[in-house]
Design a protein around this motif. Structure first.
Motif, short mmCIF file in Angstrom:
data_model
loop_
_atom_site.label_atom_id
_atom_site.label_comp_id
_atom_site.label_asym_id
_atom_site.label_seq_id
_atom_site.Cartn_x
_atom_site.Cartn_y
_atom_site.Cartn_z
N GLN A 1 0.83 -1.21 0.00
CA GLN A 1 0.00 0.00 0.00
C GLN A 1 0.87 1.26 0.00
O GLN A 1 0.56 2.25 -0.67
N ARG A 2 1.97 1.22 0.76
CA ARG A 2 2.88 2.38 0.80
C ARG A 2 3.49 2.63 -0.58
O ARG A 2 3.61 3.77 -1.02
N PHE A 3 3.87 1.55 -1.25
CA PHE A 3 4.42 1.69 -2.60
C PHE A 3 3.40 2.32 -3.55
O PHE A 3 3.74 3.19 -4.36
N ALA A 4 2.14 1.89 -3.43
CA ALA A 4 1.08 2.49 -4.26
C ALA A 4 0.98 3.99 -4.01
O ALA A 4 0.86 4.79 -4.96
N ALA A 5 1.03 4.38 -2.74
CA ALA A 5 0.93 5.80 -2.41
C ALA A 5 2.12 6.57 -2.98
O ALA A 5 1.96 7.68 -3.52
N GLU A 6 3.32 5.99 -2.88
CA GLU A 6 4.52 6.66 -3.39
C GLU A 6 4.46 6.84 -4.91
O GLU A 6 4.77 7.91 -5.44
N VAL A 7 4.05 5.79 -5.61
CA VAL A 7 4.02 5.84 -7.07
C VAL A 7 2.97 6.85 -7.55
O VAL A 7 3.24 7.67 -8.42
N VAL A 8 1.79 6.78 -6.98
CA VAL A 8 0.71 7.65 -7.46
C VAL A 8 0.98 9.11 -7.10
O VAL A 8 0.76 10.01 -7.93
N THR A 9 1.47 9.38 -5.89
CA THR A 9 1.77 10.78 -5.55
C THR A 9 2.90 11.32 -6.43
O THR A 9 2.87 12.48 -6.84
N GLY A 10 3.88 10.47 -6.75
CA GLY A 10 4.94 10.92 -7.64
C GLY A 10 4.40 11.27 -9.01
O GLY A 10 4.79 12.29 -9.61
N TRP A 11 3.50 10.45 -9.53
CA TRP A 11 2.88 10.72 -10.84
C TRP A 11 2.09 12.02 -10.79
O TRP A 11 2.19 12.86 -11.69
N LEU A 12 1.30 12.19 -9.73
CA LEU A 12 0.48 13.40 -9.60
C LEU A 12 1.35 14.65 -9.45
O LEU A 12 1.06 15.70 -10.04
N ASP A 13 2.42 14.54 -8.70
CA ASP A 13 3.32 15.68 -8.54
C ASP A 13 3.90 16.13 -9.88
O ASP A 13 4.00 17.33 -10.16
N THR A 14 4.27 15.16 -10.71
CA THR A 14 4.84 15.49 -12.01
C THR A 14 3.81 16.21 -12.88
O THR A 14 4.11 17.23 -13.51
N ARG A 15 2.60 15.67 -12.94
CA ARG A 15 1.56 16.29 -13.78
C ARG A 15 1.20 17.68 -13.28
O ARG A 15 0.97 18.60 -14.07
N LEU A 16 1.16 17.85 -11.99
CA LEU A 16 0.83 19.18 -11.45
C LEU A 16 1.95 20.17 -11.73
O LEU A 16 1.69 21.34 -12.04
N ALA A 17 3.19 19.73 -11.63
CA ALA A 17 4.32 20.61 -11.94
C ALA A 17 4.27 21.05 -13.40
O ALA A 17 4.50 22.22 -13.74
N GLU A 18 3.94 20.11 -14.29
CA GLU A 18 3.84 20.45 -15.72
C GLU A 18 2.69 21.41 -15.97
O GLU A 18 2.81 22.36 -16.76
N HIS A 19 1.57 21.17 -15.30
CA HIS A 19 0.43 22.09 -15.48
C HIS A 19 0.77 23.48 -15.00
O HIS A 19 0.51 24.48 -15.68
N ASP A 20 1.35 23.57 -13.80
CA ASP A 20 1.67 24.88 -13.22
C ASP A 20 2.73 25.61 -14.04
O ASP A 20 2.77 26.84 -14.06
N ALA A 21 3.58 24.85 -14.73
CA ALA A 21 4.59 25.46 -15.60
C ALA A 21 4.02 25.88 -16.95
O ALA A 21 4.71 26.50 -17.76
N GLY A 22 2.75 25.53 -17.19
CA GLY A 22 2.09 25.95 -18.42
C GLY A 22 2.40 25.11 -19.63
O GLY A 22 2.20 25.56 -20.76
N LYS A 23 2.83 23.87 -19.42
CA LYS A 23 3.18 23.04 -20.57
C LYS A 23 2.00 22.88 -21.52
O LYS A 23 2.17 22.82 -22.75
N TRP A 24 0.80 22.84 -20.99
CA TRP A 24 -0.41 22.65 -21.80
C TRP A 24 -0.67 23.82 -22.74
O TRP A 24 -1.47 23.70 -23.68
N THR A 25 0.02 24.94 -22.54
CA THR A 25 -0.20 26.12 -23.39
C THR A 25 0.70 26.15 -24.61
O THR A 25 0.49 27.00 -25.49
N TRP A 26 1.69 25.29 -24.69
CA TRP A 26 2.60 25.31 -25.84
C TRP A 26 2.94 23.93 -26.38
O TRP A 26 3.69 23.80 -27.35
N ASP A 27 2.36 22.88 -25.82
CA ASP A 27 2.79 21.53 -26.15
C ASP A 27 2.12 21.04 -27.44
O ASP A 27 1.17 20.25 -27.42
N VAL A 28 2.63 21.50 -28.55
CA VAL A 28 2.25 20.94 -29.86
C VAL A 28 3.55 20.43 -30.48
O VAL A 28 4.49 21.20 -30.68
#
Length: 423
Positions: free
Chosen positions: A68-95
């Motif tokens: 269960q701890r491994f699941a929490a680590e993996v999923v939070t790591g994935w979410l952290d990456t996506r949130l960092a990309e969103h906050d950096a505005g990657k979605w505004t230029w990623d073509v």
């Protein structure tokens, strides 16, 4: 209190609801008729959902159960990456050339059900939504344009070419209409939806050409800032970027030396470039037709599965199913893999996009087949999908780090060489 596995199950459903295209490509059923909202509102909605689940899952990072701890680590790591990309505005230029919303919007039809009336109803509904998805994508790119963030010129030029081809008379959408006719379904709704999708691709190409391209920098989007963002998503670890860059060049030199040695085995009197030209053009070393090429790759996959099962690997019947396909026109060239669906009803599949080439040389494709298929990506994804007791549902369906995924596939190539399958 919910366990990390429970939270991951809910996250899987919530994410599939907000990104039905990725759900279909990943193999999560039930949303095949729905579009993904690529507008700023759609991106913000997904980010808000990620933040909610990040907070809930983060409370379990110290869970007593290691699984269960491994699941929490993996999923939070994935979410952290996506949130960092969103906050950096990657979605505004990623073509970009190979992996951005335009490709997802078009490629999803390749893996949709074409055997049933419901499948064609879903395809028609999603074709109808292509204008909505591309309009949303354009809105997001306009946000980046207003902020002075536009991707590199050659990335945009490539997508313009793909969009023009998708709008044309020999596009992937026209090919889809032909498949509908062969399937015996009513083609009138499909034809109307295909026309809307083609027209939307033309409009999007005009936007890229007339609005975005004039503001695009000539220099490619490279350097420390881009790499620092990418290394988390693709590798998942912290790296010394200068050291990694230097190591990369050493690898290039090592591989080039290996190529020179191998070329000498083919013809010691030719240069590397001349040997490659020989391998590219020699009819004896090529498939004369695309059908012949598909048969060749399918045969070496069947051979590997038959000979390595129960000796090097333990495979279930579902893991032994893999298809080889030629991708429809209008996308980037190359080869890729799409995993089986969550319920195994859809087999894993290798896809080749050879462009206009009809005669296809074999010399690169033996290692590529083992990389993309078995025992490369196909085996890795199947093993992960089967690990329901040790991996959370979200991990099995969504989490992919290229450092592991491509590392596995490159190792699979070397393994098959060691076992004599390149001979």
């Amino acid at each position: 209190m919910s366990s990390p596995f429970d939270i991951a199950d809910r996250l899987t459903e919530a994410y599939a609801d907000l990104d039905p295209l990725e759900a279909t490509i990943t193999g999560i059923a039930g949303r095949e008729h729905l579009p993904t909202d690529f507008s700023p509102d759609g991106h913000h909605a997904r980010a808000d959902m990620f933040r909610t689940f990040r907070k809930e899952m983060g409370a379990h990072l110290g869970h007593d159960d290691p699984v269960q701890r491994f699941a929490a680590e993996v999923v939070t790591g994935w979410l952290d990456t996506r949130l960092a990309e969103h906050d950096a505005g990657k979605w505004t230029w990623d073509v970009n050339h190979i992996y951005s919303p335009f490709q997802w919007i078009c490629d999803v039809f390749d893996v949709m059900d074409k055997e049933t009336a419901q499948g064609w109803s879903d395809i028609t509904a999603r074709l109808e939504s292509v204008p909505f998805m591309l309009e949303g994508f354009e809105q997001s790119l306009r946000v980046g344009l207003a902020d002075g963030r536009v991707n590199a010129r050659r990335q945009i030029e490539s997508v313009i070419e793909q969009a023009r081809e998708s709008a044309g008379d020999e596009s992937r959408f026209v090919a889809l209409l032909e498949e509908a006719g062969k399937a015996g379904v009513d083609t009138l709704p499909v034809a109307d939806a295909v026309q809307k999708a083609r027209a939307a691709c033309g409009v999007f190409a005009d936007f890229l050409s007339d609005v975005l391209l004039p503001e695009a920098p000539d220099a490619d989007g490279a350097g420390l800032e881009r790499y620092r963002m990418g290394v988390d998503r693709y590798i998942g670890v912290d790296l010394d970027l200068e050291e990694t860059y230097a190591w990369g060049w050493e690898e290039v030199r090592r591989l080039r030396e290996e190529m020179d040695r191998t070329a000498a085995q083919v013809d010691p009197d030719k240069t590397l470039a001349e040997v490659i030209e020989l391998l590219e053009t020699d009819p004896a070393r090529s498939a004369a037709t695309r059908e012949e090429f598909v048969e060749f790759v399918s045969a070496i996959q069947d051979q590997a599965i038959d000979q390595l099962d129960e000796t090097h690997f333990d495979l279930t019947p579902e893991m032994k199913r893999i298809t080889v396909n030629i991708a429809p026109p209008g996308g980037p060239l190359g080869a890729w893999y799409v995993g089986p669906s969550e319920d195994w009803s859809r087999a894993g599949s290798i896809w080749y996009a050879p462009g206009s080439r009809q005669s296809l040389p074999y010399w690169q494709e033996v290692s590529t087949a083992y990389h993309e298929g078995f025992p490369g990506h196909h085996l890795q994804v199947c093993y992960a999908l089967a690990e329901q007791e040790r991996l959370s549902r979200f991990h099995r369906m969504y989490v992919w780090y290229s450092g592991a995924g491509e590392g596995w596939a490159l190792y699979a190539e070397r393994l098959m060489d060691e076992l004599g399958y390149f001979e």
